[in-house]
Design an enzyme around this catalytic site. Structure first.
Site, PDB file in Angstrom:
ATOM      1  N   HIS A  59       0.826  -1.221   0.000  1.00  0.00           N
ATOM      2  CA  HIS A  59       0.000   0.000   0.000  1.00  0.00           C
ATOM      3  C   HIS A  59       0.853   1.261   0.000  1.00  0.00           C
ATOM      4  O   HIS A  59       1.941   1.310   0.587  1.00  0.00           O
ATOM      5  CB  HIS A  59      -0.992   0.001   1.168  1.00  0.00           C
ATOM      6  CG  HIS A  59      -0.381   0.083   2.542  1.00  0.00           C
ATOM      7  ND1 HIS A  59      -0.124   1.281   3.165  1.00  0.00           N
ATOM      8  CD2 HIS A  59      -0.015  -0.886   3.418  1.00  0.00           C
ATOM      9  CE1 HIS A  59       0.379   1.054   4.378  1.00  0.00           C
ATOM     10  NE2 HIS A  59       0.464  -0.256   4.553  1.00  0.00           N
ATOM     11  N   ASP A 169       6.036   1.941   6.912  1.00  0.00           N
ATOM     12  CA  ASP A 169       4.802   1.199   6.632  1.00  0.00           C
ATOM     13  C   ASP A 169       4.001   2.019   5.616  1.00  0.00           C
ATOM     14  O   ASP A 169       3.341   2.964   5.986  1.00  0.00           O
ATOM     15  CB  ASP A 169       4.029   1.013   7.933  1.00  0.00           C
ATOM     16  CG  ASP A 169       2.663   0.375   7.735  1.00  0.00           C
ATOM     17  OD1 ASP A 169       2.462  -0.292   6.706  1.00  0.00           O
ATOM     18  OD2 ASP A 169       1.801   0.559   8.621  1.00  0.00           O
ATOM     19  N   GLU A 197      -5.212   1.593   2.516  1.00  0.00           N
ATOM     20  CA  GLU A 197      -5.061   0.429   3.395  1.00  0.00           C
ATOM     21  C   GLU A 197      -5.271   0.797   4.846  1.00  0.00           C
ATOM     22  O   GLU A 197      -5.884   0.040   5.613  1.00  0.00           O
ATOM     23  CB  GLU A 197      -3.660  -0.182   3.199  1.00  0.00           C
ATOM     24  CG  GLU A 197      -3.452  -1.528   3.894  1.00  0.00           C
ATOM     25  CD  GLU A 197      -2.905  -1.420   5.309  1.00  0.00           C
ATOM     26  OE1 GLU A 197      -2.838  -2.449   6.001  1.00  0.00           O
ATOM     27  OE2 GLU A 197      -2.540  -0.285   5.739  1.00  0.00           O
ATOM     28  N   GLU A 198      -4.760   1.960   5.244  1.00  0.00           N
ATOM     29  CA  GLU A 198      -4.773   2.336   6.655  1.00  0.00           C
ATOM     30  C   GLU A 198      -6.169   2.632   7.198  1.00  0.00           C
ATOM     31  O   GLU A 198      -6.357   2.700   8.412  1.00  0.00           O
ATOM     32  CB  GLU A 198      -3.866   3.558   6.888  1.00  0.00           C
ATOM     33  CG  GLU A 198      -2.399   3.334   6.560  1.00  0.00           C
ATOM     34  CD  GLU A 198      -1.705   2.372   7.510  1.00  0.00           C
ATOM     35  OE1 GLU A 198      -2.372   1.814   8.407  1.00  0.00           O
ATOM     36  OE2 GLU A 198      -0.495   2.173   7.334  1.00  0.00           O
ATOM     37  N   HIS A 308       3.530   3.269  12.832  1.00  0.00           N
ATOM     38  CA  HIS A 308       2.491   4.310  12.845  1.00  0.00           C
ATOM     39  C   HIS A 308       2.894   5.506  13.704  1.00  0.00           C
ATOM     40  O   HIS A 308       2.072   6.117  14.377  1.00  0.00           O
ATOM     41  CB  HIS A 308       1.143   3.751  13.332  1.00  0.00           C
ATOM     42  CG  HIS A 308       0.478   2.856  12.335  1.00  0.00           C
ATOM     43  ND1 HIS A 308      -0.838   2.444  12.470  1.00  0.00           N
ATOM     44  CD2 HIS A 308       0.927   2.288  11.200  1.00  0.00           C
ATOM     45  CE1 HIS A 308      -1.147   1.664  11.443  1.00  0.00           C
ATOM     46  NE2 HIS A 308      -0.076   1.555  10.663  1.00  0.00           N
TER      47      HIS A 308
END
Length: 339
Positions: A59, A169, A197-198, A308
């Site tokens: 992603h 990420d 995606e998140e 994150h």
């Protein structure tokens, strides 16, 4: 290239900068299109036609903030876009909107907190972004509601092969796929750089329905909790332990045969590989494995501390292990006998 990818801002639904970078670096022998949600789907011919259609996915989006209100004093209120622990926000630098306006996340001063407030986590709803505006009118000239704010974090290398940056990420997954596209492939393959995606694996859902693969490999970053005083079974995975292959997370129970195949190939080829030892997190596999009548799916991840946050930490040797294992798995799935 990873440093350049991580420096780009790409909140969920606003992935244009990363997508444009990837398109600019695609090899000439790859065909691509952008689907209606914004995912970049790349087809590349290999030496042979595969027995099975294999989709590789990573992603493009990162966790971020979205501006929801401007106060009379010119401060910006916000909500998280994706899963962000409020503890990583206070005092951090951000850039706001398409012009990358600098700002700082603030809140009530410590000497003004009540005892109960001091004993609790300061939540995002009680913070604001300070862009140095004199008042609401000035702030409104610079920022619009719905603008995103992304972490402003320097990419650095430190220690024995460690990397610190925002957005590891999943820019590590983007990098692995982009480098794979530069090579001569043994089989035709499909590479999907997904959006959103998140906030619920939305781009992968649409892309997998369109592609209808037989097999999918999701290339990700996953939480590593290899920290002091953390029991072994709760460390999830370790930096320096190689590629991470999960048997289950909050979105997917992974195909058991594919899980075993990953460790078999890793052992045969002397690639460091480790299981994900907690049922935690999730990724695009949650959407992909349920698409198009069902897709045999596996996730291979880079272990990442402080995920994150503005200071994600990964190790270069682990990225190399993921890249090597993914190439072997993709070839094996392309050539696997039909059931």
């Amino acid at each position: 290239m990873l440093k350049e990818l991580c420096a780009l801002n790409a909140a969920s639904g606003r992935e244009e900068a990363v997508r444009n970078y990837l398109i600019a670096h695609l090899p000439k022998d790859a065909d691509y299109f952008v689907d209606p949600l914004g995912s970049l789907i790349v087809e590349k011919k290999g030496a042979r036609r595969p027995k099975n259609r294999v989709m590789l996915a990573s992603h493009m989006d990162e966790v971020a903030l979205i501006i929801t209100y401007i106060t009379d004093e010119g401060y910006l209120k916000f909500d998280p876009v994706g899963g962000i622990d409020s503890r990583v926000l206070f005092g951090k630098r951000v850039t706001v909107g398409p012009s990358a306006l600098p700002g700082v996340i603030g809140g009530k001063a410590v000497h003004q907190l009540t005892k109960d407030e001091k004993d609790s986590v300061l939540e995002a709803e009680n913070m604001f972004i300070d862009i140095g505006a004199a008042d609401k009118k000035e702030a409104e000239r610079l920022v619009s509601l719905g603008d995103n704010a992304c972490f402003d974090s320097e990419f650095i290398e430190f220690g024995d092969g460690f990397i610190k940056s925002k957005a590891l990420d999943d820019r590590v997954g983007n990098l692995i796929m982009l480098e794979m596209l530069q090579k001569d492939l043994p089989f035709d393959m499909t590479f999907c750089f997904t959006v959103q995606e998140e906030i619920g694996t939305r781009g992968a859902m649409a892309a997998a329905a369109r592609i209808a693969p037989d097999y999918a490999i999701v290339i990700e970053s996953t939480t590593a909790a290899d920290l002091p005083d953390t029991p072994g079974h709760k460390q999830v995975c370790k930096l320096g332990g190689g590629a991470v292959v999960g048997f289950m997370d909050h979105g997917t129970v992974y195909d058991r045969a594919l899980y075993k195949k990953a460790f078999q190939l890793a052992e045969e080829n002397k690639i460091a590989c480790q299981p994900k030892t907690m049922i935690a997190g999730g990724n695009d596999a949650a959407a992909i494995h349920k698409a198009a009548g069902g897709v045999r799916t596996l996730a291979v991840s880079v272990p990442c501390r402080y995920i994150h946050s503005p200071a994600c930490v990964a190790k270069k040797s682990d990225i190399d292990c993921v890249a090597a294992l993914v190439e072997l798995l993709a070839e094996a799935f392309c050539d696997a006998p039909k059931d």
